[in-house]
Scaffold this active site. Sequence first.
Site, PDB file in Angstrom:
ATOM      1  CB  VAL A  65      -0.988   0.044   1.192  1.00 33.67           C
ATOM      2  CG1 VAL A  65      -2.108  -0.956   1.018  1.00 33.67           C
ATOM      3  CG2 VAL A  65      -0.278  -0.122   2.533  1.00 33.67           C
ATOM      4  CG  ASN A  91      -7.834  -3.344   7.356  1.00 34.41           C
ATOM      5  OD1 ASN A  91      -8.169  -3.158   8.524  1.00 34.41           O
ATOM      6  ND2 ASN A  91      -7.109  -4.395   6.988  1.00 34.41           N
ATOM      7  CB  SER A 143      -5.527   3.501  15.950  1.00 32.69           C
ATOM      8  OG  SER A 143      -5.295   3.049  17.272  1.00 32.69           O
ATOM      9  CE1 TYR A 156      -1.001   1.487  14.335  1.00 27.36           C
ATOM     10  CE2 TYR A 156      -1.880   2.342  16.399  1.00 27.36           C
ATOM     11  CZ  TYR A 156      -2.024   1.558  15.259  1.00 27.36           C
ATOM     12  OH  TYR A 156      -3.199   0.858  15.058  1.00 27.36           O
ATOM     13  CB  ALA A 158       2.520  10.730  14.281  1.00 28.83           C
ATOM     14  CB  SER A 159       0.817   6.894  11.026  1.00 27.11           C
ATOM     15  OG  SER A 159       0.388   5.842  11.868  1.00 27.11           O
ATOM     16  CE  LYS A 160      -3.539   3.050  12.230  1.00 31.01           C
ATOM     17  NZ  LYS A 160      -4.171   2.437  11.068  1.00 31.01           N
ATOM     18  CB  ILE A 189      -9.355  -5.410  17.254  1.00 33.69           C
ATOM     19  CG1 ILE A 189     -10.039  -4.020  17.248  1.00 33.69           C
ATOM     20  CG2 ILE A 189     -10.208  -6.439  16.502  1.00 33.69           C
ATOM     21  CD1 ILE A 189     -11.390  -3.941  17.911  1.00 33.69           C
TER      22      ILE A 189
HETATM   23  N1  LIG Z   1      -5.758  -4.826  16.340  1.00 34.61           N
HETATM   24  C1  LIG Z   1      -5.967  -3.703  16.981  1.00 34.61           C
HETATM   25  O1  LIG Z   1      -6.117  -3.699  18.214  1.00 34.61           O
HETATM   26  C2  LIG Z   1      -6.088  -2.411  16.244  1.00 34.61           C
HETATM   27  C3  LIG Z   1      -6.484  -1.273  16.966  1.00 34.61           C
HETATM   28  C4  LIG Z   1      -6.612  -0.075  16.301  1.00 34.61           C
HETATM   29  C5  LIG Z   1      -6.388   0.008  14.949  1.00 34.61           C
HETATM   30  N2  LIG Z   1      -5.997  -1.091  14.257  1.00 34.61           N
HETATM   31  C6  LIG Z   1      -5.783  -0.943  12.814  1.00 34.61           C
HETATM   32  O2  LIG Z   1      -6.587  -1.877  12.121  1.00 34.61           O
HETATM   33  C7  LIG Z   1      -5.989  -2.196  10.859  1.00 34.61           C
HETATM   34  C8  LIG Z   1      -5.945  -3.711  10.673  1.00 34.61           C
HETATM   35  O3  LIG Z   1      -5.087  -4.274  11.627  1.00 34.61           O
HETATM   36  P1  LIG Z   1      -5.302  -5.743  12.244  1.00 34.61           P
HETATM   37  O4  LIG Z   1      -5.584  -5.564  13.676  1.00 34.61           O
HETATM   38  O5  LIG Z   1      -6.247  -6.518  11.400  1.00 34.61           O
HETATM   39  O6  LIG Z   1      -3.800  -6.281  12.127  1.00 34.61           O
HETATM   40  P2  LIG Z   1      -3.148  -7.516  11.320  1.00 34.61           P
HETATM   41  O7  LIG Z   1      -1.696  -7.397  11.612  1.00 34.61           O
HETATM   42  O8  LIG Z   1      -3.863  -8.764  11.641  1.00 34.61           O
HETATM   43  O9  LIG Z   1      -3.432  -7.183   9.791  1.00 34.61           O
HETATM   44  C9  LIG Z   1      -2.768  -6.157   9.086  1.00 34.61           C
HETATM   45  C10 LIG Z   1      -2.638  -6.559   7.635  1.00 34.61           C
HETATM   46  O10 LIG Z   1      -2.002  -5.478   6.917  1.00 34.61           O
HETATM   47  C11 LIG Z   1      -1.068  -6.065   6.015  1.00 34.61           C
HETATM   48  N3  LIG Z   1      -0.006  -5.104   5.672  1.00 34.61           N
HETATM   49  C12 LIG Z   1       0.995  -4.644   6.459  1.00 34.61           C
HETATM   50  N4  LIG Z   1       1.797  -3.831   5.762  1.00 34.61           N
HETATM   51  C13 LIG Z   1       1.299  -3.774   4.488  1.00 34.61           C
HETATM   52  C14 LIG Z   1       1.676  -3.097   3.299  1.00 34.61           C
HETATM   53  N5  LIG Z   1       2.782  -2.321   3.247  1.00 34.61           N
HETATM   54  N6  LIG Z   1       0.917  -3.266   2.199  1.00 34.61           N
HETATM   55  C15 LIG Z   1      -0.175  -4.055   2.231  1.00 34.61           C
HETATM   56  N7  LIG Z   1      -0.579  -4.738   3.313  1.00 34.61           N
HETATM   57  C16 LIG Z   1       0.146  -4.588   4.434  1.00 34.61           C
HETATM   58  C17 LIG Z   1      -0.509  -7.272   6.746  1.00 34.61           C
HETATM   59  O11 LIG Z   1       0.090  -8.184   5.853  1.00 34.61           O
HETATM   60  C18 LIG Z   1      -1.759  -7.808   7.432  1.00 34.61           C
HETATM   61  O12 LIG Z   1      -2.442  -8.745   6.627  1.00 34.61           O
HETATM   62  C19 LIG Z   1      -4.615  -1.519  10.875  1.00 34.61           C
HETATM   63  O13 LIG Z   1      -4.675  -0.303  10.149  1.00 34.61           O
HETATM   64  C20 LIG Z   1      -4.379  -1.247  12.341  1.00 34.61           C
HETATM   65  O14 LIG Z   1      -3.506  -0.164  12.553  1.00 34.61           O
HETATM   66  C21 LIG Z   1      -5.826  -2.301  14.880  1.00 34.61           C
END
Ligand SMILES: NC(=O)c1ccc[n+]([C@@H]2O[C@H](COP(=O)([O-])OP(=O)(O)OC[C@H]3O[C@@H](n4cnc5c(N)ncnc54)[C@H](O)[C@@H]3O)[C@@H](O)[C@H]2O)c1
Length: 251
Positions: A65, A91, A143, A156, A158-160, A189
């Site tokens: 991405v 995502n 996030s 993280y 800052a990016s969010k 999550i």
């Molecule tokens: N899990 C949590 O508690 C939580 C909380 C807040 C926000 N988030 C956000 O939710 C989103 C999904 O995270 P998740 O919890 O499912 O985590 P996860 O690690 O299970 O999934 C993240 C996915 O993103 C993919 N990815 C990473 N870098 C990439 C890149 N450069 N190009 C394409 N794909 C890439 C990974 O391969 C993975 O499949 C993220 O943006 C994360 O920051 C997660």
Amino acid sequence: MGRLTGKVALITGAGNGQGAAEAYLFAKEGAKVIATDIQFDNVSDVVAKINSEFPDSAIALKHDVASEEDWKKVAEEGVGKFGLITVLVNNAGILSMQPFLEVSYEVWKRAIDINAWSQFAGIKTVVPYMRQAGIGSIINIGSLASIIAAGGFNPYTASKGAVEAITRAAALELGPEQIRVNSVHPGGIDTQMTRDTFTTEEAKEAVANAVPLKRFGQPEDVAKLVVFLASDESSYITGTAQIIDGGIWVQ
Ligand SMILES: NC(=O)c1ccc[n+]([C@@H]2O[C@H](COP(=O)([O-])OP(=O)(O)OC[C@H]3O[C@@H](n4cnc5c(N)ncnc54)[C@H](O)[C@@H]3O)[C@@H](O)[C@H]2O)c1
């Protein structure tokens, strides 16, 4: 069933966690899904399962991405297969944990590139297709870290924060074209990301206990909100930051 019939959705990071749950639920609700991930094997497995239940509903594509070139390729291939993209779920993301004074430029740049620039590049890429379709819904996954302070997650956070701000700016600019843009801000999550962060049972229990609803969220909890924002049920909602955290932020 059928809440997303007629929609063509590009979902990034669909090889794991929340993105995989979203890809599945979108197909179940009738959407055609362009599922992308940098981990091609994972997203291929997710798509195989989807298509075994909902034939010809999804394709899997390898996608970094942070690469604008990759964005153009996956969008063109997805549109070639299913037609004009009308939903984008930004995502994919990575966690980045460093104390303030230890953050290097490289670490900062990686978090911003993968979590924030990627979403901007995605919006730039899909909007021309949404314009042709005359409708669109963009959901940017942020996030809770950008809404309440979370020490030690500086790049993280800052990016969010950028995700939240980009969402508002894009919603204003794209609203007159009936393209809606919203962000979603999950708390803890239960995915690989949190499993890698909270490695002991005690740590997991402490996090769950700090939540008014006394549990981690499940990927499906977030996927249901994302389906709503993608569907026409949310047709008067744009520019919002939706919190989904079991009540953490009100404490
Ligand atoms: N899990 C949590 O508690 C939580 C909380 C807040 C926000 N988030 C956000 O939710 C989103 C999904 O995270 P998740 O919890 O499912 O985590 P996860 O690690 O299970 O999934 C993240 C996915 O993103 C993919 N990815 C990473 N870098 C990439 C890149 N450069 N190009 C394409 N794909 C890439 C990974 O391969 C993975 O499949 C993220 O943006 C994360 O920051 C997660």
